[in-house]
Motif scaffolding. Structure first.
Motif, PDB file in Angstrom:
ATOM      1  N   VAL A 134      -2.727  12.926  -2.380  1.00 22.13           N
ATOM      2  CA  VAL A 134      -3.961  13.472  -1.810  1.00 22.13           C
ATOM      3  C   VAL A 134      -4.052  14.988  -1.955  1.00 22.13           C
ATOM      4  O   VAL A 134      -5.115  15.525  -2.299  1.00 22.13           O
ATOM      5  CB  VAL A 134      -4.095  13.054  -0.333  1.00 22.13           C
ATOM      6  N   TYR A 135      -2.944  15.687  -1.735  1.00 24.30           N
ATOM      7  CA  TYR A 135      -3.011  17.151  -1.757  1.00 24.30           C
ATOM      8  C   TYR A 135      -3.530  17.714  -3.081  1.00 24.30           C
ATOM      9  O   TYR A 135      -4.345  18.642  -3.082  1.00 24.30           O
ATOM     10  CB  TYR A 135      -1.648  17.744  -1.424  1.00 24.30           C
ATOM     11  N   PRO A 136      -3.086  17.190  -4.248  1.00 26.16           N
ATOM     12  CA  PRO A 136      -3.630  17.729  -5.507  1.00 26.16           C
ATOM     13  C   PRO A 136      -5.147  17.531  -5.615  1.00 26.16           C
ATOM     14  O   PRO A 136      -5.864  18.419  -6.100  1.00 26.16           O
ATOM     15  CB  PRO A 136      -2.879  16.937  -6.587  1.00 26.16           C
ATOM     16  N   ILE A 137      -5.653  16.358  -5.165  1.00 25.00           N
ATOM     17  CA  ILE A 137      -7.102  16.101  -5.229  1.00 25.00           C
ATOM     18  C   ILE A 137      -7.832  17.045  -4.268  1.00 25.00           C
ATOM     19  O   ILE A 137      -8.904  17.575  -4.579  1.00 25.00           O
ATOM     20  CB  ILE A 137      -7.393  14.635  -4.879  1.00 25.00           C
ATOM     21  N   TRP A 138      -7.219  17.230  -3.081  1.00 25.61           N
ATOM     22  CA  TRP A 138      -7.834  18.126  -2.097  1.00 25.61           C
ATOM     23  C   TRP A 138      -7.940  19.561  -2.635  1.00 25.61           C
ATOM     24  O   TRP A 138      -8.976  20.209  -2.511  1.00 25.61           O
ATOM     25  CB  TRP A 138      -7.006  18.090  -0.819  1.00 25.61           C
TER      26      TRP A 138
ATOM     27  N   PRO B  85     -12.337  10.538  -1.995  1.00 27.14           N
ATOM     28  CA  PRO B  85     -12.680  11.796  -2.643  1.00 27.14           C
ATOM     29  C   PRO B  85     -14.147  11.812  -3.074  1.00 27.14           C
ATOM     30  O   PRO B  85     -14.737  10.770  -3.384  1.00 27.14           O
ATOM     31  CB  PRO B  85     -11.740  11.848  -3.847  1.00 27.14           C
ATOM     32  N   ASN B  86     -14.749  13.028  -3.050  1.00 29.73           N
ATOM     33  CA  ASN B  86     -16.131  13.227  -3.516  1.00 29.73           C
ATOM     34  C   ASN B  86     -17.098  12.269  -2.804  1.00 29.73           C
ATOM     35  O   ASN B  86     -17.956  11.648  -3.426  1.00 29.73           O
ATOM     36  CB  ASN B  86     -16.200  13.030  -5.038  1.00 29.73           C
ATOM     37  N   THR B  87     -16.914  12.149  -1.487  1.00 31.96           N
ATOM     38  CA  THR B  87     -17.724  11.212  -0.703  1.00 31.96           C
ATOM     39  C   THR B  87     -18.210  11.912   0.571  1.00 31.96           C
ATOM     40  O   THR B  87     -17.398  12.433   1.348  1.00 31.96           O
ATOM     41  CB  THR B  87     -16.896   9.967  -0.310  1.00 31.96           C
TER      42      THR B  87
ATOM     43  N   LEU C 222       0.844  -1.187   0.000  1.00 29.25           N
ATOM     44  CA  LEU C 222       0.000   0.000   0.000  1.00 29.25           C
ATOM     45  C   LEU C 222       0.888   1.250   0.000  1.00 29.25           C
ATOM     46  O   LEU C 222       2.077   1.184   0.318  1.00 29.25           O
ATOM     47  CB  LEU C 222      -0.899   0.028   1.245  1.00 29.25           C
ATOM     48  N   TYR C 223       0.294   2.392  -0.370  1.00 31.94           N
ATOM     49  CA  TYR C 223       1.034   3.636  -0.284  1.00 31.94           C
ATOM     50  C   TYR C 223       1.386   3.943   1.173  1.00 31.94           C
ATOM     51  O   TYR C 223       0.626   3.611   2.081  1.00 31.94           O
ATOM     52  CB  TYR C 223       0.209   4.793  -0.852  1.00 31.94           C
ATOM     53  N   ASN C 224       2.548   4.587   1.376  1.00 30.39           N
ATOM     54  CA  ASN C 224       2.938   4.981   2.724  1.00 30.39           C
ATOM     55  C   ASN C 224       2.684   6.476   2.938  1.00 30.39           C
ATOM     56  O   ASN C 224       2.167   7.161   2.061  1.00 30.39           O
ATOM     57  CB  ASN C 224       4.404   4.625   2.986  1.00 30.39           C
ATOM     58  N   ARG C 225       3.078   6.967   4.079  1.00 29.86           N
ATOM     59  CA  ARG C 225       2.823   8.379   4.402  1.00 29.86           C
ATOM     60  C   ARG C 225       3.546   9.320   3.438  1.00 29.86           C
ATOM     61  O   ARG C 225       3.068  10.412   3.171  1.00 29.86           O
ATOM     62  CB  ARG C 225       3.276   8.673   5.829  1.00 29.86           C
ATOM     63  N   ARG C 226       4.699   8.901   2.948  1.00 31.00           N
ATOM     64  CA  ARG C 226       5.463   9.743   2.026  1.00 31.00           C
ATOM     65  C   ARG C 226       4.655  10.031   0.760  1.00 31.00           C
ATOM     66  O   ARG C 226       4.777  11.100   0.160  1.00 31.00           O
ATOM     67  CB  ARG C 226       6.785   9.059   1.667  1.00 31.00           C
ATOM     68  N   ALA C 227       3.845   9.081   0.344  1.00 29.31           N
ATOM     69  CA  ALA C 227       3.060   9.244  -0.875  1.00 29.31           C
ATOM     70  C   ALA C 227       1.802  10.085  -0.655  1.00 29.31           C
ATOM     71  O   ALA C 227       1.186  10.531  -1.622  1.00 29.31           O
ATOM     72  CB  ALA C 227       2.668   7.868  -1.428  1.00 29.31           C
TER      73      ALA C 227
ATOM     74  N   PRO D 216     -13.825  20.685   1.524  1.00 28.42           N
ATOM     75  CA  PRO D 216     -12.474  21.245   1.603  1.00 28.42           C
ATOM     76  C   PRO D 216     -12.451  22.725   1.909  1.00 28.42           C
ATOM     77  O   PRO D 216     -11.459  23.250   2.400  1.00 28.42           O
ATOM     78  CB  PRO D 216     -11.887  20.954   0.220  1.00 28.42           C
ATOM     79  N   GLY D 217     -13.502  23.422   1.591  1.00 27.14           N
ATOM     80  CA  GLY D 217     -13.530  24.847   1.861  1.00 27.14           C
ATOM     81  C   GLY D 217     -13.678  25.171   3.323  1.00 27.14           C
ATOM     82  O   GLY D 217     -13.479  26.313   3.746  1.00 27.14           O
ATOM     83  N   GLU D 218     -14.033  24.170   4.118  1.00 27.16           N
ATOM     84  CA  GLU D 218     -14.327  24.438   5.528  1.00 27.16           C
ATOM     85  C   GLU D 218     -13.110  24.260   6.423  1.00 27.16           C
ATOM     86  O   GLU D 218     -12.949  24.948   7.410  1.00 27.16           O
ATOM     87  CB  GLU D 218     -15.454  23.530   6.010  1.00 27.16           C
ATOM     88  N   GLU D 219     -12.232  23.303   6.112  1.00 32.98           N
ATOM     89  CA  GLU D 219     -11.077  23.073   6.981  1.00 32.98           C
ATOM     90  C   GLU D 219      -9.963  22.395   6.205  1.00 32.98           C
ATOM     91  O   GLU D 219     -10.130  21.996   5.046  1.00 32.98           O
ATOM     92  CB  GLU D 219     -11.477  22.223   8.188  1.00 32.98           C
ATOM     93  N   ASP D 220      -8.820  22.213   6.853  1.00 35.73           N
ATOM     94  CA  ASP D 220      -7.616  21.655   6.243  1.00 35.73           C
ATOM     95  C   ASP D 220      -7.661  20.133   6.289  1.00 35.73           C
ATOM     96  O   ASP D 220      -8.280  19.530   7.170  1.00 35.73           O
ATOM     97  CB  ASP D 220      -6.388  22.184   6.993  1.00 35.73           C
ATOM     98  N   ILE D 221      -6.940  19.468   5.356  1.00 36.56           N
ATOM     99  CA  ILE D 221      -6.900  18.015   5.304  1.00 36.56           C
ATOM    100  C   ILE D 221      -6.320  17.433   6.595  1.00 36.56           C
ATOM    101  O   ILE D 221      -6.767  16.386   7.078  1.00 36.56           O
ATOM    102  CB  ILE D 221      -6.081  17.528   4.079  1.00 36.56           C
ATOM    103  N   ASN D 222      -5.333  18.129   7.172  1.00 37.65           N
ATOM    104  CA  ASN D 222      -4.743  17.631   8.414  1.00 37.65           C
ATOM    105  C   ASN D 222      -5.736  17.666   9.578  1.00 37.65           C
ATOM    106  O   ASN D 222      -5.697  16.816  10.475  1.00 37.65           O
ATOM    107  CB  ASN D 222      -3.497  18.446   8.763  1.00 37.65           C
TER     108      ASN D 222
END
Length: 582
Positions: free
Chosen positions: A437-441, A507-509, A427-432, A547-553
């Motif tokens: 995710v950021y571009p989709i966000w 995404p989109n969920t 699976l993808y790790n945290r580095r990925a 996404p307009g309401e808060e940050d991904i973190n």
């Protein structure tokens, strides 16, 4: 590359046709072609340089000369002065003279011919013209003469003469410290111009092709910083400059007044060509891996070559310099083949390109050497064998480096992929996470799309490790990862977040729908045994927002807090943030 290989094919076809037509030269129209006339020469070999042209003329009159019935053109390295006598009978060129008369509508009292010695490295060439037993004209040629002192502005020793007498004897005198190859061509001016044009096309294509390969690999080196591309470029450049010198192009265009430069530059550049060939071979074949003993002794090999150069300089004899380096060139060619075979047997994939490339270069150089030494019949295409062979060699080596570039790029892509993948679960790790995710966000933020996150934790995982061992723990992690990947949607992105935790970005969920996906996943894992020994349950925290309401973190932190609630309330549960325990 296809166009280039097509050109090489044309050159080979032309060479074969050239050899055929050379054997049947009498069938070609004289006015359209320069003819090789060595078979018409009467020869004399003088030990030293005591005779005069008049003495050779007397020997010819006394039938004391030897007819060149063997059509010999090359005599190798010799300290002898070579004399040749050619009789020009105007009656033999009557058809050509008549064609000139028809074109000019006048009676032509002379026969205009050009004489070319098709070798740029001969030191001293004297050409004498005798009519009615008297010397009428004398021309000095060869690379001991500056180009400005020559009557004709041409790369090769060339002269123009108007033959007015019915029979004229042309006496040639050759003396050189370089290999004595003396191809003499005679023909009308327009045929000489055609021959010059043919040479211009050949060398234009040759140098153009080599320069393109040189620039291409220098660009690759500047991009990849891999030494073999630089060494290949230096190897190619050394041959290019060496060829530019010994074919006379440099003396003609660049240092036309510097006679000593022309005479000594060829052995100097030959040394750099040999040295770069050895250095390139050792680095190209990755001998550090496949032939470590050779790699460890490389400095001694370089030292021997430098030592040879020092000996040549101390001796100071140009003939010895060229002869010794030709011997070394042959030895190195055989050495390169042997090294290529050993590297191939030891598993070097690039050796499968290296071997046919070196065979082409060695084969071409061998043909040229044999023609130069007079061991095989001379033809202009055999004389150019080294150039044709080197074009093929450099092309194959360039293809091999392109293959290496493809391997490097694939290895780089694999390394980049592996750096973003968890080696255990794939699976993808945290580095990925940031890259994926950021571009989709950010894109969702512009269009106000909803996003959700699931944070999954395997219940009582430490107990599994303690009871069944870490091997079983690894199997559980892999199996859970497979089940998560199989249960979520194709648009969802799954990460191993650390230890026994997994994160799924949806995404989109909407949050409620993400909660339902999480519940389906929990039930699926609860009802399916990992193996016959144990059943695994998971706790899942879900958070969703626009996404307009808060940050991904912030979203990840909320899912983590929801996961904490699920574990605190008995595990094997799904909790949606701000909704409480379900």
């Amino acid at each position: 590359m296809r166009a280039f290989l097509f050109f090489v094919g044309l050159v080979i076809a032309h060479s074969l046709w050239g050899g055929f037509s050379g054997a049947h030269g009498h069938e070609a129209a004289f006015e359209n072609k320069m003819q090789l006339v060595n078979h018409k020469l009467w020869m004399h070999y003088e030990d030293g340089s005591a005779l005069s042209a008049e003495a050779i003329f007397a020997k010819y009159q006394q039938n004391s000369l030897v007819k060149n019935t063997g059509r010999q053109v090359s005599y190798g390295f010799t300290s002898n002065t070579v004399w040749g006598v050619l009789e020009i009978d105007k009656n033999n060129y009557r058809g050509f003279a008549n064609s000139i008369a028809e074109q000019s509508h006048t009676l032509v009292p002379f026969l205009p011919l050009k004489i070319e010695i098709d070798n740029a490295w001969l030191d001293n060439i004297d050409v004498y013209f005798f009519e009615n037993g008297q010397r009428k004209h004398h021309v000095k040629l060869g690379d001991n003469q500056a180009h400005t002192a020559r009557l004709e502005d041409a790369r090769m020793p060339l002269l123009f003469y108007r033959f007015t007498h019915p029979k004229t004897l042309v006496i040639f005198r050759f003396a050189s410290q370089d290999p004595m190859t003396i191809p003499i061509y005679v023909g009308p001016p327009r045929a000489a111009k055609g021959k010059s044009t043919e040479n211009a096309y050949f060398y234009g294509a040759l140098y153009g092709s080599l320069i393109i390969l040189l620039l291409y690999n220098l660009v690759l080196y500047s991009y990849l910083r891999e030494q073999r591309y630089l060494l290949y470029s230096l190897y190619l450049l050394s041959f290019l400059v060496f060829n530019f010198t010994y074919t006379g192009h440099g003396f003609w265009w660049v240092w036309s007044e510097l006679v000593s430069i022309q005479q000594w530059l060829m052995p100097v550049l030959m040394f750099f060509y040999l040295f770069s060939a050895v250095r390139f071979t050792i680095e190209f074949l990755n001998t550090q891996v496949y032939l470590p003993r050779l790699y460890r002794s490389r400095k001694y090999i370089y030292g021997v070559l430098v030592g040879l150069a020092v000996i040549i300089v101390l001796i100071g004899d140009r003939s010895f310099a060229v002869m010794s380096q030709l011997v070394v060139l042959t030895s190195i060619a055989i050495w390169m083949l042997c090294i290529g075979i050993l590297a191939y047997r030891n598993g070097d994939t690039l050796a499968k390109f290296f071997l046919p490339a070196i065979l082409c270069g060695t084969g071409g150089a061998t043909v040229s050497s044999l023609a130069t030494w007079g061991l095989i019949p001379y033809s202009k295409w055999a004389f150019r064998g080294i150039e044709i062979g080197m074009v093929l060699e450099m092309s194959l080596l360039s293809i091999s480096l392109a293959f290496n570039y493809k391997q490097v790029q694939q290895a780089r892509r694999n390394a980049e992929r592996d750096a973003r993948l968890d080696p255990l679960t794939s699976l993808y790790n945290r580095r990925a996470f940031e890259d994926l995710v950021y571009p989709i966000w950010e894109l969702g933020k512009r269009s106000n799309k909803v996003m959700s996150v699931m944070l999954i934790d395997i219940d009582w995982f430490k107990g599994i490790n303690d009871k069944y061992g870490h091997d079983m723990g690894d199997k559980v992690l892999k199996k859970v990862a497979e089940e998560i990947k199989g249960q979520v949607r194709g648009s969802d992105i799954t990460f191993r977040w650390g230890g026994e935790e997994f994160l799924v970005f949806l995404p989109n969920t909407r949050a409620q729908y993400a909660k339902q996906i999480a519940e389906n996943l929990r039930m699926h894992l609860f009802t399916h045994d990992i193996n016959k020994l144990l059943r695994v349950t998971v706790s899942i925290g879900v958070a969703g927002t626009s996404p307009g309401e808060e940050d991904i973190n912030v979203l990840i932190k909320e899912s983590d807090q929801a996961l904490y609630l699920a574990k605190a309330n008995g595990r094997n549960k799904v909790v949606l943030w701000n909704e409480g325990v379900q």
